[in-house]
Design a protein around this motif. Structure first.
Motif, PDB file in Angstrom:
ATOM      1  N   ALA A  94      10.312 -62.978  18.258  1.00 26.32           N
ATOM      2  CA  ALA A  94      11.742 -62.804  18.025  1.00 26.32           C
ATOM      3  C   ALA A  94      12.300 -64.030  17.303  1.00 26.32           C
ATOM      4  CB  ALA A  94      12.454 -62.615  19.351  1.00 26.32           C
ATOM      5  N   PHE A  95      13.342 -63.799  16.510  1.00 27.07           N
ATOM      6  CA  PHE A  95      13.914 -64.879  15.693  1.00 27.07           C
ATOM      7  C   PHE A  95      14.536 -65.993  16.528  1.00 27.07           C
ATOM      8  CE2 PHE A  95      18.617 -63.813  15.544  1.00 27.07           C
ATOM      9  CZ  PHE A  95      18.552 -62.822  16.499  1.00 27.07           C
ATOM     10  N   ASN A  96      14.764 -65.693  17.821  1.00 24.10           N
ATOM     11  CA  ASN A  96      15.389 -66.713  18.666  1.00 24.10           C
ATOM     12  C   ASN A  96      14.495 -67.058  19.857  1.00 24.10           C
ATOM     13  OD1 ASN A  96      15.629 -64.375  20.053  1.00 24.10           O
ATOM     14  ND2 ASN A  96      17.868 -64.303  20.033  1.00 24.10           N
ATOM     15  N   SER A  97      13.182 -66.997  19.634  1.00 25.83           N
ATOM     16  CA  SER A  97      12.225 -67.264  20.725  1.00 25.83           C
ATOM     17  C   SER A  97      12.158 -68.750  21.075  1.00 25.83           C
ATOM     18  CB  SER A  97      10.833 -66.777  20.304  1.00 25.83           C
ATOM     19  OG  SER A  97       9.878 -67.270  21.203  1.00 25.83           O
ATOM     20  N   LEU A  98      12.256 -69.027  22.355  1.00 28.78           N
ATOM     21  CA  LEU A  98      12.105 -70.407  22.835  1.00 28.78           C
ATOM     22  C   LEU A  98      10.644 -70.712  23.148  1.00 28.78           C
ATOM     23  CD1 LEU A  98      15.242 -70.193  24.991  1.00 28.78           C
ATOM     24  CD2 LEU A  98      14.725 -72.312  23.807  1.00 28.78           C
ATOM     25  N   VAL A  99       9.929 -69.677  23.581  1.00 24.76           N
ATOM     26  CA  VAL A  99       8.538 -69.856  24.000  1.00 24.76           C
ATOM     27  C   VAL A  99       7.690 -70.399  22.851  1.00 24.76           C
ATOM     28  CG1 VAL A  99       6.503 -68.626  24.851  1.00 24.76           C
ATOM     29  CG2 VAL A  99       8.767 -67.996  25.670  1.00 24.76           C
ATOM     30  N   GLN A 100       7.858 -69.793  21.692  1.00 24.95           N
ATOM     31  CA  GLN A 100       7.050 -70.208  20.551  1.00 24.95           C
ATOM     32  C   GLN A 100       7.336 -71.657  20.158  1.00 24.95           C
ATOM     33  OE1 GLN A 100       7.600 -68.294  16.572  1.00 24.95           O
ATOM     34  NE2 GLN A 100       5.451 -67.834  16.869  1.00 24.95           N
ATOM     35  N   LEU A 101       8.591 -72.014  20.238  1.00 24.89           N
ATOM     36  CA  LEU A 101       8.994 -73.365  19.871  1.00 24.89           C
ATOM     37  C   LEU A 101       8.347 -74.399  20.793  1.00 24.89           C
ATOM     38  CD1 LEU A 101      10.737 -74.503  17.672  1.00 24.89           C
ATOM     39  CD2 LEU A 101      12.726 -74.227  19.154  1.00 24.89           C
ATOM     40  N   GLU A 102       8.198 -74.040  22.029  1.00 22.92           N
ATOM     41  CA  GLU A 102       7.544 -74.932  22.995  1.00 22.92           C
ATOM     42  C   GLU A 102       6.090 -75.138  22.556  1.00 22.92           C
ATOM     43  OE1 GLU A 102       8.259 -75.368  27.121  1.00 22.92           O
ATOM     44  OE2 GLU A 102       7.255 -77.120  26.307  1.00 22.92           O
TER      45      GLU A 102
END
Ligand code: GLU
Length: 305
Positions: A94-102
């Motif tokens: 998703a464009f607003n994913s927090l998981v990936q950013l971690e």
């Protein structure tokens, strides 16, 4: 000569007669006020064969389409160094994913997911005297449309409910990939997304990605050919949220969509087209916009592939 006009008119007519599916973006309260059945198209070729259909003169919120414009300005000012702060890979999330950013240690996958766009906003804030004003001036210069504005009400409306974006911005800051205060970055980000344009203005604004020889009215070549190639390439691979592969597969052109229901697609050295229809499919892309563009490249038998 390709019979563009006939193709545009025929497809517009047939899609107008079909059921309009999907939901308008409601998570930004102000966007809910838009008539979901608005439908506009503006098309312009390299030699300025131009057509407008339906609601092409009505302004709408361009939302994430603005991320192409901020990326272009940062790329123009800072060159390839921007790629140290943001990647160029599709996210598959998703464009607003927090998981990936971690997992990615605060380096967003690409400049079109929200975190990536915020890093670009941060770079612009550090490098512009009056960031919001200078960005708007740049967009006006690209489009040669001096009346393009931010929408104060849309920016405010998104600020009020932007919990996830606020989290993303702070998260990036915690990884050290943000120089300015998150409040300042978010203010720039929400305003940038609130820009309103009609299909004509959006098509004009994107001329710089259609025409390799594009110069502004005052004779400035905004990006190098290599930069234009790269931005088109990122639109091709990352321009449609978690549906970029599908858009590429069906339409075969680089483009970018926004949750306001707009889609801009580019056929480099041939044409630029904007379609606007606010009902979105499950992935957040305009339902009619996707269908229109698929039918258009199918009917004209032309795409970059
Ligand atoms: N301002 C919107 C957000 O951050 C942009 C959404 C979009 O068009 O992708 O949620």
């Amino acid at each position: 000569m390709v019979p563009y006009k006939e193709a545009l008119e025929e497809i517009f007519k047939s899609i107008s007669l079909e059921e309009n599916k999907g939901e308008i973006a409601k998570y930004i309260p102000e966007l809910e006020k838009v008539n979901p059945d608005n439908f506009g198209v503006y098309f312009s070729t390299l030699n300025e064969e131009e057509y407008g259909l339906g609601d092409w003169e009505k302004k709408f919120s361009i939302q994430s389409i603005s991320k192409v414009l901020s990326l272009s300005l940062a790329y123009k000012i800072l060159g390839a160094s921007i790629w140290e702060r943001v990647g160029v890979e599709p996210s598959g999330n998703a464009f607003n994913s927090l998981v990936q950013l971690e997992a990615d240690l605060g380096i967003p996958r690409n400049p079109f997911i929200n975190g990536g766009a915020m890093v670009i906003c941060d770079l612009l804030i550090s490098n512009l005297k009056n960031p919001k004003e200078d960005f708007l001036d740049y967009v006006r210069k690209l489009s040669n449309c001096p009346n393009i504005e931010f929408s104060e009400s849309v920016a405010k409306s998104e600020k009020k409910i932007g919990y996830r974006n606020i989290a993303l911005c702070n998260f990036i800051k915690s990884f050290g990939n943000m120089d300015n205060h998150p409040d300042e970055v978010l203010d720039f980000y929400f305003n940038m997304c609130s820009i309103e344009m009609n299909c004509y203005e959006l098509t004009k604004t994107f001329t710089y990605l259609k025409d390799n020889n594009f110069k502004t009215e005052d004779g400035e070549k905004v990006l190098t050919s290599s930069q234009v190639k790269r931005i088109n390439a990122i639109m091709q691979t990352c321009g449609f949220y978690d549906e970029s592969g599908e858009f590429s597969f069906k339409v075969g052109l680089p483009g970018k969509s926004g949750v306001g229901g707009g889609i801009v697609a580019i056929f480099p050295e041939r044409y630029c087209i904007t379609v606007w229809s606010p009902r979105l499919n499950e992935k957040g892309n305009s339902y009619r916009g996707m269908n229109f563009l698929e039918a258009f490249t199918t009917k004209t038998q032309l795409s970059i592939f």
